[in-house]
Design an enzyme around this catalytic site. Structure first.
Site, PDB file in Angstrom:
ATOM      1  N   ARG A 149      12.224 -14.459  37.832  1.00  0.00           N
ATOM      2  CA  ARG A 149      11.701 -14.268  39.188  1.00  0.00           C
ATOM      3  C   ARG A 149      12.567 -13.343  40.021  1.00  0.00           C
ATOM      4  O   ARG A 149      12.071 -12.587  40.842  1.00  0.00           O
ATOM      5  CB  ARG A 149      11.624 -15.615  39.911  1.00  0.00           C
ATOM      6  CG  ARG A 149      10.337 -16.273  39.650  1.00  0.00           C
ATOM      7  CD  ARG A 149      10.355 -17.701  40.071  1.00  0.00           C
ATOM      8  NE  ARG A 149       9.142 -18.242  39.527  1.00  0.00           N
ATOM      9  CZ  ARG A 149       8.025 -18.416  40.208  1.00  0.00           C
ATOM     10  NH1 ARG A 149       7.978 -18.167  41.490  1.00  0.00           N
ATOM     11  NH2 ARG A 149       6.949 -18.863  39.616  1.00  0.00           N
ATOM     12  N   TYR A 162      10.366 -19.554  27.550  1.00  0.00           N
ATOM     13  CA  TYR A 162      10.106 -18.178  27.092  1.00  0.00           C
ATOM     14  C   TYR A 162      11.306 -17.301  27.418  1.00  0.00           C
ATOM     15  O   TYR A 162      12.077 -17.603  28.334  1.00  0.00           O
ATOM     16  CB  TYR A 162       8.824 -17.615  27.730  1.00  0.00           C
ATOM     17  CG  TYR A 162       8.659 -17.861  29.211  1.00  0.00           C
ATOM     18  CD1 TYR A 162       9.268 -17.048  30.152  1.00  0.00           C
ATOM     19  CD2 TYR A 162       7.879 -18.921  29.669  1.00  0.00           C
ATOM     20  CE1 TYR A 162       9.110 -17.262  31.507  1.00  0.00           C
ATOM     21  CE2 TYR A 162       7.721 -19.161  31.034  1.00  0.00           C
ATOM     22  CZ  TYR A 162       8.338 -18.323  31.942  1.00  0.00           C
ATOM     23  OH  TYR A 162       8.187 -18.553  33.288  1.00  0.00           O
ATOM     24  N   GLU A 174       9.901 -11.947  57.361  1.00  0.00           N
ATOM     25  CA  GLU A 174      10.382 -12.944  56.384  1.00  0.00           C
ATOM     26  C   GLU A 174      11.395 -13.872  57.033  1.00  0.00           C
ATOM     27  O   GLU A 174      12.362 -13.422  57.645  1.00  0.00           O
ATOM     28  CB  GLU A 174      11.003 -12.226  55.170  1.00  0.00           C
ATOM     29  CG  GLU A 174      11.825 -13.099  54.243  1.00  0.00           C
ATOM     30  CD  GLU A 174      11.087 -14.307  53.658  1.00  0.00           C
ATOM     31  OE1 GLU A 174       9.932 -14.145  53.230  1.00  0.00           O
ATOM     32  OE2 GLU A 174      11.679 -15.413  53.646  1.00  0.00           O
ATOM     33  N   ASP A 185      -0.164 -18.583  47.835  1.00  0.00           N
ATOM     34  CA  ASP A 185      -0.057 -20.045  47.947  1.00  0.00           C
ATOM     35  C   ASP A 185      -0.465 -20.557  49.326  1.00  0.00           C
ATOM     36  O   ASP A 185      -0.877 -21.705  49.460  1.00  0.00           O
ATOM     37  CB  ASP A 185       1.387 -20.499  47.670  1.00  0.00           C
ATOM     38  CG  ASP A 185       1.674 -20.639  46.184  1.00  0.00           C
ATOM     39  OD1 ASP A 185       0.805 -20.257  45.370  1.00  0.00           O
ATOM     40  OD2 ASP A 185       2.767 -21.125  45.833  1.00  0.00           O
TER      41      ASP A 185
HETATM   42  C1  LIG Z   1       7.132 -24.719  38.293  1.00  0.00           C
HETATM   43  C2  LIG Z   1       6.308 -23.550  38.665  1.00  0.00           C
HETATM   44  C3  LIG Z   1       5.996 -22.593  37.701  1.00  0.00           C
HETATM   45  C4  LIG Z   1       5.202 -21.501  38.034  1.00  0.00           C
HETATM   46  N1  LIG Z   1       4.915 -20.590  37.070  1.00  0.00           N
HETATM   47  C5  LIG Z   1       4.119 -19.543  37.366  1.00  0.00           C
HETATM   48  C6  LIG Z   1       3.821 -18.559  36.373  1.00  0.00           C
HETATM   49  O1  LIG Z   1       4.303 -18.621  35.245  1.00  0.00           O
HETATM   50  N2  LIG Z   1       2.990 -17.531  36.723  1.00  0.00           N
HETATM   51  C7  LIG Z   1       2.468 -17.418  37.993  1.00  0.00           C
HETATM   52  O2  LIG Z   1       1.742 -16.462  38.258  1.00  0.00           O
HETATM   53  N3  LIG Z   1       2.751 -18.336  38.944  1.00  0.00           N
HETATM   54  C8  LIG Z   1       3.560 -19.377  38.672  1.00  0.00           C
HETATM   55  N4  LIG Z   1       3.870 -20.285  39.642  1.00  0.00           N
HETATM   56  C9  LIG Z   1       3.266 -20.129  40.996  1.00  0.00           C
HETATM   57  C10 LIG Z   1       3.993 -19.082  41.827  1.00  0.00           C
HETATM   58  O3  LIG Z   1       5.369 -19.344  41.892  1.00  0.00           O
HETATM   59  C11 LIG Z   1       3.429 -19.068  43.238  1.00  0.00           C
HETATM   60  O4  LIG Z   1       2.035 -19.101  43.188  1.00  0.00           O
HETATM   61  C12 LIG Z   1       3.884 -17.797  43.956  1.00  0.00           C
HETATM   62  O5  LIG Z   1       5.271 -17.810  44.169  1.00  0.00           O
HETATM   63  C13 LIG Z   1       3.156 -17.674  45.290  1.00  0.00           C
HETATM   64  O6  LIG Z   1       3.593 -16.509  45.937  1.00  0.00           O
HETATM   65  P1  LIG Z   1       3.441 -16.392  47.516  1.00  0.00           P
HETATM   66  O7  LIG Z   1       3.933 -15.022  47.858  1.00  0.00           O
HETATM   67  O8  LIG Z   1       2.089 -16.797  47.935  1.00  0.00           O
HETATM   68  O9  LIG Z   1       4.430 -17.513  48.112  1.00  0.00           O
HETATM   69  P2  LIG Z   1       6.016 -17.614  47.987  1.00  0.00           P
HETATM   70  O10 LIG Z   1       6.497 -17.008  46.724  1.00  0.00           O
HETATM   71  O11 LIG Z   1       6.332 -19.055  48.251  1.00  0.00           O
HETATM   72  O12 LIG Z   1       6.566 -16.739  49.213  1.00  0.00           O
HETATM   73  C14 LIG Z   1       6.396 -17.159  50.544  1.00  0.00           C
HETATM   74  C15 LIG Z   1       7.429 -16.418  51.404  1.00  0.00           C
HETATM   75  O13 LIG Z   1       7.175 -16.715  52.774  1.00  0.00           O
HETATM   76  C16 LIG Z   1       8.396 -17.017  53.432  1.00  0.00           C
HETATM   77  N5  LIG Z   1       8.070 -17.861  54.593  1.00  0.00           N
HETATM   78  C17 LIG Z   1       7.708 -19.158  54.599  1.00  0.00           C
HETATM   79  N6  LIG Z   1       7.429 -19.563  55.861  1.00  0.00           N
HETATM   80  C18 LIG Z   1       7.610 -18.483  56.660  1.00  0.00           C
HETATM   81  C19 LIG Z   1       7.470 -18.265  58.067  1.00  0.00           C
HETATM   82  N7  LIG Z   1       7.076 -19.227  58.904  1.00  0.00           N
HETATM   83  N8  LIG Z   1       7.739 -17.021  58.556  1.00  0.00           N
HETATM   84  C20 LIG Z   1       8.140 -16.010  57.722  1.00  0.00           C
HETATM   85  N9  LIG Z   1       8.302 -16.176  56.379  1.00  0.00           N
HETATM   86  C21 LIG Z   1       8.023 -17.402  55.851  1.00  0.00           C
HETATM   87  C22 LIG Z   1       9.221 -17.707  52.360  1.00  0.00           C
HETATM   88  O14 LIG Z   1      10.614 -17.663  52.677  1.00  0.00           O
HETATM   89  C23 LIG Z   1       8.862 -16.852  51.122  1.00  0.00           C
HETATM   90  O15 LIG Z   1       9.687 -15.724  51.017  1.00  0.00           O
HETATM   91  C24 LIG Z   1       4.693 -21.375  39.350  1.00  0.00           C
HETATM   92  C25 LIG Z   1       5.017 -22.308  40.325  1.00  0.00           C
HETATM   93  C26 LIG Z   1       5.823 -23.382  39.998  1.00  0.00           C
HETATM   94  C27 LIG Z   1       6.174 -24.381  41.063  1.00  0.00           C
END
Ligand SMILES: Cc1cc2nc3c(=O)[nH]c(=O)nc-3n(C[C@H](O)[C@H](O)[C@H](O)COP(=O)(O)OP(=O)(O)OC[C@H]3O[C@@H](n4cnc5c(N)ncnc54)[C@H](O)[C@@H]3O)c2cc1C
Length: 394
Positions: free
Chosen positions: A108, A217, A34, A294
């Site tokens: 969150r 909510y 991370e 994502d």
């Molecule tokens: C306004 C908004 C509302 C939302 N509401 C919802 C909801 O109600 N329900 C829902 O399911 N989803 C919701 N989402 C979507 C959700 O937040 C994301 O889809 C989710 O956080 C994706 O998780 P992830 O683990 O893929 O990425 P992230 O949560 O972005 O985690 C990525 C991690 O990787 C780390 N990282 C980045 N680059 C590197 C690197 N090079 N090396 C090491 N670590 C790195 C970051 O620091 C982070 O900790 C919402 C999004 C937004 C913007």
């Protein structure tokens, strides 16, 4: 899969931590790299449909999270400018019985903390912070990852769970584009004690307008309320979670009814998330490297499924890696085959929801009429494919 060569995971977000737990539950070792020193989450809410809660239950995370969540009884849809209630769609018992798991809304910080604590408690999971993945190299039966500070890690597989600006995706598919959607989300959390009674109800409130929409909510067992305001606007610049000029934001929120705007005005600390809407990737994996959450499929948040998809991805990828432990490339192919169509469908449905939310004129009138007259259960049943998803055996 040799235990001296763990599964490497870039990113300890929702997806990366869910994958670490799902692997450990299947006896597979992993290292989570991370970037941040303190991988805490922003002050904002997240909706977790039954398709996420059922997986979090299996992973042993739900019981830790449950005391902090909100359990909404309904989703109430309003016309944004008049404030008129258009529809009350059932959540609560109705959706829990239909999909064998409840619909939760969480802070969150609470979700991330529960995932981190469970992951850290499991043998086989190693979480390294301050460890920014810079690049990777594949050699025969291993992947080696270079970190920004010069360290190197070796694993059997690398999963890029490093979010929307994924470094792993950029190395795999340098030409993949990330276009701005024309919409930015502003988020805040306020104590429930500061909210007028209708906003303290155990419900998800959605307010629709041609210029944007608002969602709120209860979280933290009803102690706080999470707010999201999505507005059409020019690209505000890079970066997520940056502070917003509150007065300018409140000025732009005047498109909504007085009742809603005076409630929103109580929030002090607003932060912004510009929203991106790329086309789906044609491929997620190459050799022993794949993407999750994502990093693989950024989705507009209009169906509240982006984080949920990351949790689903984690469950399927861990199952595939356990099943095909002697052949990781086959595991990644099976994972991608199961997940890419699902992510594409959610991506398209989220985009469509945004279009419906922001209709104007006659089409908005027709939408509102439908919402007012159709039974709530029938509208919710249209989303059975979203909330009723179950992993099929890989
Ligand atoms: C306004 C908004 C509302 C939302 N509401 C919802 C909801 O109600 N329900 C829902 O399911 N989803 C919701 N989402 C979507 C959700 O937040 C994301 O889809 C989710 O956080 C994706 O998780 P992830 O683990 O893929 O990425 P992230 O949560 O972005 O985690 C990525 C991690 O990787 C780390 N990282 C980045 N680059 C590197 C690197 N090079 N090396 C090491 N670590 C790195 C970051 O620091 C982070 O900790 C919402 C999004 C937004 C913007």
């Amino acid at each position: 899969m040799p235990q001296d060569r763990p599964v490497l995971i870039a990113g300890a977000g929702i997806g990366g931590l869910s994958l670490a737990i799902a692997l450990a539950r299947r006896g597979l070792a992993c290292q989570v790299l991370e970037r941040r020193q303190d991988p805490s989450e922003a002050g904002a809410g997240i909706q977790l449909g039954p398709n996420a809660v059922s997986i979090l239950t299996r992973l042993g995370v739900a019981e830790r999270l449950e005391p902090t969540v909100g359990k909404p009884e309904a989703l109430r849809v309003h016309d944004g400018s008049s404030g008129r209630l258009l529809a009350e769609l059932p959540l609560g018992r109705w959706i829990a019985e239909r999909h064998h798991a409840p619909y939760w809304v969480a802070h969150r910080v609470d979700l991330h903390k529960a995932l981190r604590e469970v992951a850290a408690s499991l043998p086989g999971v190693k979480i390294l912070t301050g460890c920014e993945v810079a690049s990777f190299e594949q050699r025969d039966d291993r992947v080696s990852v270079q970190v920004a500070d010069g360290r190197q890690f070796e694993g059997s597989v690398l999963t890029g769970a490093d979010g929307i600006w994924s470094t792993v995706r950029r190395q795999l598919w340098p030409a993949a584009d990330l276009p701005y959607s024309g919409k930015t989300a502003a988020r805040a959390v306020i104590p429930s004690s500061e909210a007028p009674a209708p906003f303290r109800a155990s419900a998800v409130g959605v307010w629709l307008s041609p210029g944007g929409h608002v969602v709120h909510y209860p979280v933290r067992g009803g102690e706080e309320i999470a707010l999201v305001a999505i507005l059409k606007e020019p690209w505000p610049g890079e970066g997520w979670g940056l502070p917003v000029d509150r007065d300018a934001l409140l000025g732009r929120l005047r498109i909504f009814s007085n009742e809603l705007t005076s409630f929103l005005a109580r929030a002090r600390d607003w932060r912004r998330w510009p929203l991106y809407d790329p086309e789906p990737l044609a491929q997620w994996s190459r050799g022993r490297v794949t993407l999750l959450g994502d990093a693989a499929h950024p989705v507009l948040p209009f169906l509240a499924q982006g984080g949920v998809l990351a949790i689903e991805d984690a469950e399927v990828l861990a199952t595939a890696l356990a099943r095909w432990s002697a052949d990781p490339e086959q595991a990644l192919a099976q994972y991608e085959q199961q997940r890419r169509p699902r992510a594409g469908q959610i991506q398209a449905a989220s985009r469509r929801n945004g279009w419906i939310y922001h209709l104007s004129g006659l089409p908005a009138f027709a939408r509102n009429l439908t919402l007012r007259t159709a039974p709530g259960e029938r509208i919710m049943a249209l989303y059975d494919w979203v909330y009723g998803w179950k992993p099929s055996v890989v």
